[in-house]
Design a protein around this motif. Structure first.
Motif, short mmCIF file in Angstrom:
data_model
loop_
_atom_site.label_atom_id
_atom_site.label_comp_id
_atom_site.label_asym_id
_atom_site.label_seq_id
_atom_site.Cartn_x
_atom_site.Cartn_y
_atom_site.Cartn_z
N LEU A 380 0.81 -1.22 0.00
CA LEU A 380 0.00 0.00 0.00
C LEU A 380 0.85 1.27 0.00
O LEU A 380 0.52 2.24 -0.69
CB LEU A 380 -0.93 -0.01 1.22
N VAL A 381 1.93 1.28 0.78
CA VAL A 381 2.70 2.52 0.95
C VAL A 381 4.15 2.40 0.50
O VAL A 381 4.88 3.39 0.52
CB VAL A 381 2.67 2.97 2.43
N GLY A 382 4.58 1.23 0.10
CA GLY A 382 5.98 1.03 -0.28
C GLY A 382 6.74 0.28 0.80
O GLY A 382 6.44 0.39 1.99
N LYS A 383 7.74 -0.46 0.37
CA LYS A 383 8.50 -1.30 1.28
C LYS A 383 9.32 -0.46 2.26
O LYS A 383 9.85 0.59 1.91
CB LYS A 383 9.44 -2.23 0.49
N SER A 384 9.40 -0.91 3.50
CA SER A 384 10.21 -0.26 4.53
C SER A 384 11.37 -1.17 4.91
O SER A 384 11.22 -2.39 4.97
CB SER A 384 9.37 0.04 5.77
N ASP A 385 12.51 -0.56 5.16
CA ASP A 385 13.69 -1.34 5.55
C ASP A 385 13.68 -1.69 7.03
O ASP A 385 14.30 -2.67 7.43
CB ASP A 385 14.96 -0.57 5.21
N THR A 386 13.00 -0.89 7.84
CA THR A 386 12.97 -1.12 9.29
C THR A 386 11.55 -0.91 9.81
O THR A 386 10.72 -0.27 9.15
CB THR A 386 13.90 -0.15 10.03
N SER A 387 11.30 -1.42 10.99
CA SER A 387 9.98 -1.24 11.60
C SER A 387 9.73 0.23 11.94
O SER A 387 8.59 0.71 11.82
CB SER A 387 9.85 -2.11 12.85
N THR A 388 10.76 0.96 12.35
CA THR A 388 10.56 2.37 12.68
C THR A 388 10.18 3.18 11.44
O THR A 388 9.36 4.09 11.51
CB THR A 388 11.81 2.97 13.34
N GLU A 389 10.76 2.83 10.31
CA GLU A 389 10.38 3.49 9.05
C GLU A 389 8.93 3.15 8.70
O GLU A 389 8.17 4.03 8.27
CB GLU A 389 11.31 3.03 7.93
N ARG A 390 8.54 1.89 8.94
CA ARG A 390 7.16 1.48 8.65
C ARG A 390 6.18 2.19 9.57
O ARG A 390 5.11 2.62 9.13
CB ARG A 390 7.04 -0.04 8.77
#
Length: 495
Positions: A380-390
């Motif tokens: 939905l929003v694009g892949k995140s490298d870390t949980s904090t980024e997500r």
């Protein structure tokens, strides 16, 4: 939300300590004593007097906690051996007091002095506290590596040594704790999926900090726990099914009617007054025979949904479980988003359809609830490298589209349009099973139909979903738990 506890950052935790010391007119040493007693009370039911217990403290106040714990346990006739990892020449004043009350502490100043922790049954980690902000180096690094290599039961005091409280770690030199006993509040980092190997389980203990001061702190992070039951409404004796909403659930496709069935059952268990489930023709007999309490409408298509039924007579519409992403079904999702004047509950393939058609996000009705798992959210929003980024993307999505996002994971986190994150504490690893998310969608949709706000419906749904999973696991075990067990165990009530 005032009824839920806030999670503090490092500087706020220090302020809470200092404020309590001044307000209560107690010394920092006395506060350390309260914390140490609370720690012992938390772990003592897990200890045996036949066990050999290594208590490994550092030069700071976390070490002071460790040495106080050592003294308390020794007075209780436990077999303990204290160690001082002296990474600084001088100890903090409170640490010195507790250290000097012990007379057999083994001091570790170099790599050659590191003992074999494998000869102990239990290791209590008190090397570093919540203020650590850089990777551990030198012989202390080797101490932590040796603790982890010993593969013994490890209890950490407040935070595992090496773990940062507010941010992700930049090193793997972190104590792998079986249980972390955290003082007053869990740390934000306990909820990061990346830290699961270091914080296998955690619990909090009250050490006497001023709760009013803690709750006044400016924090956007909240703990979702049993306190949420305070927002539950009481059903009057003189009430009827019309008082609790008519829910429409659009779900199912050929081969995925189980998702529609689970979501429908859960929706009814959540307390909605009436439920109509809209399914393709192949699902008619399944719904009618397996859920007699639900009404059923069918699409003209045999295998998937191609039309949107009249929605004006329903209080709430939920869509997504087992839906499929067929092009005609995508048109149904678009039509629903365009026509709905009320918040929607959007899950699974409905989210995937929105992810495939980015322009649909602009059509989301205000205060809708989206319930993606991590992969669906990344689509939905694009892949995140870390949980904090997500988490940051989750907050931005909620704010931009004025919706509630329920990001499903081991610690499900709910974001609100106001910019807050709520970390759920109920639930267990047995719920990592097919259909569990469909159950959650049904619960949240049924709650929203009962006039709860979108945020309250999401918070209540997530908490009671996890609580039902805990109850089911107590009977079935983690490995044998299935989604229908969660429905059977569901009890949404204050007591």
């Amino acid at each position: 939300m005032k009824i839920l506890e806030k999670i503090l950052n490092v500087s706020q935790t220090r302020e809470a300590d200092n404020h309590t010391i001044l307000k209560e007119e107690i010394s920092s040493f006395a506060l350390m004593g309260q914390a140490s007693l609370a720690f012992v009370k938390a772990i003592e039911p897990l200890l045996q007097r036949s066990q050999k217990i290594a208590i490994v403290g550092g030069s700071g106040n976390n070490g002071g906690d460790g040495f106080a714990i050592a003294r308390i346990l020794r007075n209780k006739k436990y077999n303990i051996q204290p160690f001082l990892v002296q990474f600084k020449d001088t100890l903090t004043p409170d640490c010195i007091i507790n250290y000097e009350k012990l007379h057999d502490t083994i001091v570790i100043n170099s790599t050659s002095e590191i003992p074999s922790f494998s000869e102990y049954d239990v290791i209590i980690d008190g090397i570093f506290g919540f203020g650590l902000s850089r990777p551990i180096t030198g012989f202390t690094k080797q101490v932590i590596e040796n603790i982890n290599k010993a593969k013994k039961t490890v209890y950490a005091v407040d935070v595992p040594s090496g773990l940062y409280c507010d941010t992700l770690p930049d090193s793997e030199t972190i104590v792998q704790a079986d249980i972390v006993v955290s003082f007053q509040r869990p740390k934000l980092s306990f909820f990061f999926p990346e830290n699961g190997n270091y914080v296998k389980n955690w619990k909090t203990v009250d050490i006497g900090l001023d709760e009013e001061f803690v709750q006044r702190q400016d924090s956007k992070y909240f703990i979702l726990n049993e306190k949420i039951v305070e927002v539950l409404a009481t059903r009057p004796r003189q009430s009827h099914k019309g008082d609790y909403g008519h829910t429409l659930l659009i779900a199912g496709s050929y081969g995925k009617m189980g998702a529609a069935t689970l979501s429908s059952k859960a929706c009814l268990r959540s307390g909605t007054g009436l439920l109509t489930t809209y399914v393709p023709k192949c699902g008619y007999q399944i719904i009618q025979s397996s859920i007699p309490e639900a009404m059923c409408l069918t699409d003209e298509n045999e295998e998937f949904v191609t039309q949107l039924p009249e929605i004006s007579k329903y209080d709430v519409v939920g869509i997504g479980p087992g839906l499929d992403t067929n092009e005609k079904t995508a048109q149904v999702v678009k039509k629903l988003l365009s026509e709905s004047k009320n918040p929607l509950v959007i899950d699974a393939d409905a989210i995937n359809i929105i992810a495939q058609n980015e322009e649909l996000t602009s059509l989301l009705p205000k205060n809708s609830i989206l319930t993606p798992h991590i992969k669906e959210f990344d689509r939905l929003v694009g892949k995140s490298d870390t949980s904090t980024e997500r988490f940051q993307k989750q907050l931005e999505f909620s704010a931009k589209h004025q919706c509630v996002v329920v990001l499903k994971n081991a610690y499900t986190v709910i974001s609100s349009p106001e910019g807050n994150l709520y970390f759920n504490t109920s639930g267990n690893q047995g719920m990592a099973t097919g259909g569990s998310g469909d159950v959650l969608t049904g619960i949240i949709t049924g709650l929203l139909a009962q006039n709860y706000s979108s945020l309250h419906a999401a918070l209540l749904g997530v908490y009671f979903h996890g609580k039902a999973g805990d109850e089911a696991a107590s009977k079935k075990g983690y490995n044998s738990l299935i989604a229908s067990d969660i429905i059977d165990a569901l009890r949404i009530e204050k007591h």
